[in-house]
Design an enzyme around this catalytic site. Structure first.
Site, mmCIF file in Angstrom:
data_model
loop_
_atom_site.group_PDB
_atom_site.id
_atom_site.type_symbol
_atom_site.label_atom_id
_atom_site.label_comp_id
_atom_site.label_asym_id
_atom_site.label_seq_id
_atom_site.Cartn_x
_atom_site.Cartn_y
_atom_site.Cartn_z
ATOM 1 N N GLU A 81 1.279 -1.003 -0.201
ATOM 2 C CA GLU A 81 0.085 -0.154 -0.332
ATOM 3 C C GLU A 81 0.782 0.824 0.106
ATOM 4 O O GLU A 81 0.833 2.374 0.514
ATOM 5 C CB GLU A 81 -0.964 -0.569 0.968
ATOM 6 C CG GLU A 81 -2.040 -0.832 0.537
ATOM 7 C CD GLU A 81 -3.473 -0.922 2.442
ATOM 8 O OE1 GLU A 81 -4.048 -0.821 1.946
ATOM 9 O OE2 GLU A 81 -2.618 -1.238 3.493
ATOM 10 N N CYS A 100 -11.111 1.930 5.779
ATOM 11 C CA CYS A 100 -10.114 3.193 6.005
ATOM 12 C C CYS A 100 -11.113 4.492 4.933
ATOM 13 O O CYS A 100 -11.139 5.517 5.896
ATOM 14 C CB CYS A 100 -9.364 3.331 6.161
ATOM 15 S SG CYS A 100 -8.210 2.704 5.181
#
Length: 639
Positions: free
Chosen positions: A317, A401
């Site tokens: 990520e 998120c």
């Protein structure tokens, strides 16, 4: 007047700015849909069962996340960001039902909190034996950070202190827990967030201990001996088994002032740099600012997509190699661009600088808001710059998120438009808005922007002081705005842009003063650094701050067969009614004809082409109509 070298700028509070126009539409979408959706989908994911001490513990609901290798233990952060979104939304549209739902969750947290102040629903209700055993991987302080930010926002929006008091008790616990003193833990979180949250808490409460703890976490990170290695040994874990097999993943490989390359997990990096920038402002710390300037150049000159997206790889990520910017596999997490907006905004704390504000705008309009649909109901987690038609918005995500992160950014947008010093207001972003300002030098005034930006570059600014007052107004002149013009009270003036890219008007302002700023919004072609192999021979089109793309909805399939003319040819613009009146760009182009190619997979001949007109739309609005292909970087005809 305050010397320019020592100015400290802080954003205007959210309630001081009313936003309309383009961003008002986005805020309405969040108020009308997203804010409630966040809670609805948290409930569906069984988050509240984990928080509510009056129901049996649900146990581990999501056993393993493939990129983390641990149970999902950060739900408190999602609820904290959701409450923060609700708080900001209440300024725009009071909603007693939504406020009551937030109050009920806050009541659960108050009841759950330990007597010593500790609060984390996962480690209290699911795995208490894991408490404080793995700061590197277990997100305890990260969750506290997002809950602190939610508590600050909710207090400011509603005047209710309960959540703020709860999180102050948790912060007080952390002040006692962490540090270099006897019995304290000399550690920090594997996922940065608590640092910038503590700055916000210190600013609203005036408690210096919170600011000092934020500084401790930043200063201690990466010091030798490395805390995460020491922690692993103390708990009988393999010290080489750090997450992703590298301390760079969470930016703990070196002390922060010695870091020169942006590495690791993109969101973690952005949150760390945001806190460093806040602390640089609070402490006038030139050593932090110098480190950040080096990291900023490294990111924006070697590792950032044209959209302001960052972090090309799903595997971590985050970041890979310099100039490695693949388009169809771009990860470019929405949260990472939100984090870049945070960082850029905070870099403006020591004075207006176009290099930061331009990138803030770029990431905001292209990298961040892309993560939210126009109706506020669906989302992107990752943001490729090319799609064969298989990438679509989703209603929720196993790691949710991004929805509350983009929602809280949208609803707090007013605080990113303006910043104030003792005797100055800086306009960093152009947007329909009204700011109610009180400066430290006593000046009180309303500043109103009337504009249809980003669709139009005409910006009228009215300044209405209660009484005549001297202060400075600094206007960002974007780097792309060639030929910008400025008039003061109807009289054109020479546009004096300083070295930092702002036009600074220092004068005594009277009631009725008006500024008229014109930023030409001409379509332009951009090319990537030749080292970016994925964009070789291709161009991207921008208009003002917006990156444009081709969609199959307008142009049919096979978008890679389109070749734009050099110089764009005769560009026309048109409004798109089903995309909130967004401005499209229509361009003459060539299109290779696959139908006349024949059956050969390879041949010496060139493909036949035909002339056509293609339509480009703002990248951040793609996949809001029909699913289909999308392309940002387009081939260009050789002649």
């Amino acid at each position: 007047m305050t010397p320019l070298s020592t100015r400290q700028f802080r954003p205007l509070p959210v309630p001081s700015v009313t936003v309309g126009g383009y961003w008002g539409d986005w805020q309405d979408a969040v108020c009308d849909h997203t804010a409630a959706i966040l809670l609805d989908r948290c409930v569906e994911a069984r988050m509240l069962e984990q928080v509510n001490p009056d129901v049996p513990s649900p146990g581990i609901v999501i056993p393993i996340i493939h990129w983390l290798g641990t149970p999902q233990m950060f739900w408190d952060s999602d609820l904290g960001k959701s409450i923060e979104t609700i708080a900001y939304s209440l300024y725009r549209k009071p909603n007693p039902e939504l406020e009551a739902r937030a109050d009920a969750i806050i009541d659960m947290y108050e009841k759950l909190q330990d007597e010593d102040g500790y609060l984390n629903s996962f480690f209290q209700r699911i795995k208490p034996e894991w408490k404080w055993t793995n700061l590197r991987d277990f997100h305890e302080l990260y969750c506290a950070g997002h809950m602190i930010e939610g508590a600050v926002a909710y207090y400011q929006a509603t005047g209710k202190r309960k959540f703020l008091d709860v999180m102050c008790r948790m912060a007080d616990y952390c002040v006692r827990k962490f540090g270099k003193g006897p019995g304290q833990v000399p550690g920090y979180c594997g996922h940065e967030e608590i640092e910038l949250a503590l700055v916000r808490l210190a600013r609203v409460t005036g408690n210096q201990a919170y600011m000092d703890l934020a500084k401790f976490f930043v200063d201690e990170r990466g010091q030798a001996p490395n805390f995460f290695i020491e922690e692993a040994v103390a708990h009988n874990r393999d010290p080489k088994g750090v997450q992703k097999n590298t301390l760079e993943y969470n930016q703990s490989h070196l002390p922060v002032r010695e870091q020169t390359k942006v590495v690791g997990h993109a969101v973690r990096a952005m949150y760390l740099y945001s806190a460093m920038a806040d602390l640089a402002t609070e402490y006038n710390d030139d050593s932090l600012t110098a480190a950040l300037e080096t990291l900023w150049a490294d990111l924006t000159q070697k590792q950032m997509y044209i959209t302001g997206g960052i972090g090309p790889a799903e595997s971590n990520e985050g970041f890979t190699d310099y100039y490695d910017l693949p388009n169809d596999t771009a990860y470019a997490e929405t949260c990472a661009s939100v984090g870049l907006v945070f960082w850029a905004s905070r870099m403006l704390g020591r004075g207006p600088k176009r290099v930061y504000a331009d990138t803030m705008e770029q990431a905001l309009y292209n990298g961040a808001i892309t993560g939210l649909s126009t109706d506020g109901k669906t989302f992107f987690y990752d943001n490729p710059l090319e799609s064969t038609g298989k990438h679509h918005r989703w209603t929720w995500h196993a790691c949710p998120c991004c929805p509350p992160n983009i929602a809280r950014l949208v609803t707090s947008l007013g605080s990113y438009i303006y910043a104030v010093a003792d005797d100055e207001i800086a306009i960093h972003l152009y947007a329909q808005s009204e700011a109610r300002v009180v400066l430290a030098n006593g000046a009180r005034f309303t500043l109103t922007q009337n504009t249809d930006y980003p669709w139009s570059g005409a910006i009228d600014i009215a300044i209405e002081p209660e009484t005549a007052a001297r202060f400075a107004v600094s206007l960002r002149i974007p780097g792309w705005a060639r030929g910008a013009k400025l008039a003061v009270n109807g009289q054109h003036v020479d546009l004096a842009v300083d070295a930092d890219g702002y036009a600074r008007l220092d004068r005594t302002w009277q009631k009725g003063d008006r500024l008229a700023l014109d930023l030409p919004l001409e379509p332009r072609v951009l090319r990537a650094n030749p080292r970016v192999r994925q964009d070789a021979g291709r161009v991207a089109v921008m208009r003002g701050p917006l990156v444009y793309c081709l969609e199959a909805t307008d142009n049919g399939t096979g978008l890679n067969s389109i070749l734009l003319q050099r110089g764009l040819g005769r560009a026309e613009t048109a409004a798109i009614p089903d995309l909130r009146g967004a401005i499209a760009i229509d361009l003459p182009a060539l299109r290779e004809n696959a139908e006349t190619w024949g059956a050969d997979l390879y041949a010496e001949k060139a493909a036949n082409t035909q002339t056509t007109t293609v339509r480009l739309v703002p990248y951040h609005l793609w996949d809001n109509r029909e699913p289909g292909e999308m392309l940002v970087w387009t081939r260009q005809a050789t002649q």
